[in-house]
Design an enzyme around this catalytic site. Structure first.
Site, PDB file in Angstrom:
ATOM      1  N   ASP A 167       3.260 -15.432  32.902  1.00  0.00           N
ATOM      2  CA  ASP A 167       2.988 -14.959  34.260  1.00  0.00           C
ATOM      3  C   ASP A 167       3.897 -13.796  34.671  1.00  0.00           C
ATOM      4  O   ASP A 167       4.544 -13.849  35.738  1.00  0.00           O
ATOM      5  CB  ASP A 167       3.173 -16.105  35.267  1.00  0.00           C
ATOM      6  CG  ASP A 167       2.402 -17.363  34.880  1.00  0.00           C
ATOM      7  OD1 ASP A 167       1.297 -17.243  34.334  1.00  0.00           O
ATOM      8  OD2 ASP A 167       2.911 -18.474  35.163  1.00  0.00           O
ATOM      9  N   GLU A 210      -7.480 -17.246  39.602  1.00  0.00           N
ATOM     10  CA  GLU A 210      -6.052 -17.318  39.942  1.00  0.00           C
ATOM     11  C   GLU A 210      -5.380 -16.012  39.543  1.00  0.00           C
ATOM     12  O   GLU A 210      -6.023 -15.092  39.030  1.00  0.00           O
ATOM     13  CB  GLU A 210      -5.377 -18.504  39.234  1.00  0.00           C
ATOM     14  CG  GLU A 210      -5.383 -18.405  37.717  1.00  0.00           C
ATOM     15  CD  GLU A 210      -4.803 -19.634  37.012  1.00  0.00           C
ATOM     16  OE1 GLU A 210      -4.407 -20.597  37.687  1.00  0.00           O
ATOM     17  OE2 GLU A 210      -4.767 -19.624  35.768  1.00  0.00           O
TER      18      GLU A 210
END
Ligand code: FUB
Length: 327
Positions: free
Chosen positions: A19, A226
């Site tokens: 991420d 997401e």
């Protein structure tokens, strides 16, 4: 640590990272990743395997310089309101302060967004006592615009609980929209001047096709799942995100930071592993995509590694699709 970096290689291999949110601060590249724990417990669709407990900050003086791990900059035990799962963070600079935005489950198991501050981009970061009031779900990404207004974009389906907030309060039994209904979009809220609160009520962003029709929940190649990221290029706002179940990073464009955004295409084809999550940053005169895959762990979904590569725009402002394994 000390090797010259190449595209499509893990930035670091002594820990698992995911991420990546990349920014240029003080003329250097700083990367704010999740820190995946090295465990062998089972996986599920709720994401329980992503049980991260701290954050590290990485930096590079240049794209071919060694990647430095600045060590642990914030730990779960020091965040008064959080109980577990420090998922995808982002960082921003304003008011001579560096802000680390991060999601975690509160003591009731509900994902919220927190903020921690530092005088240094490499931390350590001091968390606020409470989460941002009115915050929910995961994956905060912050844009400080040229007029100094700051916006936080967030939200993620399934383990990220976004579909449980459709009525404005948390409903643990709520499911996503029917396949023929518009998909849920990411959420955006303007931040207050001190960056610690929402200035306005969070609202859902509309993502539409080239005819202005909403992207439907069944359209898993284009609908939001997401990992939002918003950057500006030639005065336009580019919203990029993961499609989750189809494992792509795609993008949509708007003239305004709050949208609506018009779907454009794919930035990154699927990587190894279930999740895909990225950021886009300009460094010197080039643009880069930071992303992760699971190659360092031979495909274990919750043991990921941050990588980067160059990103190229066409003359019309569209982004060329990247194949992560053909570079
Ligand atoms: O790292 C945990 C979660 O996996 C992130 O919040 C999602 O974006 C996905 O990458």
């Amino acid at each position: 640590m000390g090797k010259n970096l190449k595209f499509n290689e893990p930035l670091v291999s002594h820990i698992f990272t995911a991420d990546p949110s990349a920014h240029v601060f003080d003329g250097k590249l700083y990367i704010y990743p999740s820190h995946d724990l090295d465990h062998d417990e089972p996986s599920n669709d709720n994401g329980d395997q992503y049980k991260m407990e701290d954050y590290h900050v990485l930096s590079m003086d240049d794209v071919d310089a060694p990647c430095v791990d600045h060590g642990e900059v914030l730990h779960l035990k020091d965040i008064p309101w959080a109980s577990k799962q420090l998922w995808a963070p982002d960082a921003a600079y304003k008011n001579n302060t560096y802000y680390l935005f991060f999601p975690a489950r509160d003591k009731d198991g509900i994902f919220r967004l927190g903020v921690a501050t530092s005088a240094n981009p490499a931390g350590p970061f001091q968390p606020e006592e409470n989460y941002i009031p009115g915050s929910f779900s995961i994956d905060p990404a912050v844009l400080v615009d040229e007029d100094d207004k700051a916006y936080v974009y967030f939200g993620g389906l399934w383990g990220g609980q976004l579909e449980k907030w459709q009525t404005g309060t948390f409903n643990p039994d709520a499911e996503g929209p029917a396949p023929t209904e518009p998909a849920l979009g990411p959420i955006v809220a303007e931040l207050t001047e001190d960056m610690l609160n929402f200035k306005s009520e969070p609202h859902e962003i509309k993502i539409v096709d080239e005819n202005g029709e909403p992207i439907l929940a069944s359209d898993e190649n284009r609908r939001y799942f997401e990992g939002p990221w918003v950057h500006k290029y030639n005065g336009l706002y580019y919203l990029s995100y993961s499609t989750g179940t189809t494992h792509k990073i795609v993008y949509a464009v708007s003239e305004k930071p709050l949208g609506p955004f018009v779907f454009k295409g794919t930035i990154l084809k699927p990587v190894s592993g279930w999740t895909t999550h990225h950021s886009i940053v300009q460094f010197k005169d080039k643009w880069y995509l930071f992303y992760h895959d699971c190659s360092l762990s031979n495909g274990v979904n919750h043991k990921r590694s941050v990588k980067f590569t160059e990103l190229t725009y066409n003359e019309d402002g569209s982004i060329q699709t990247i194949d992560p394994y053909d570079q």
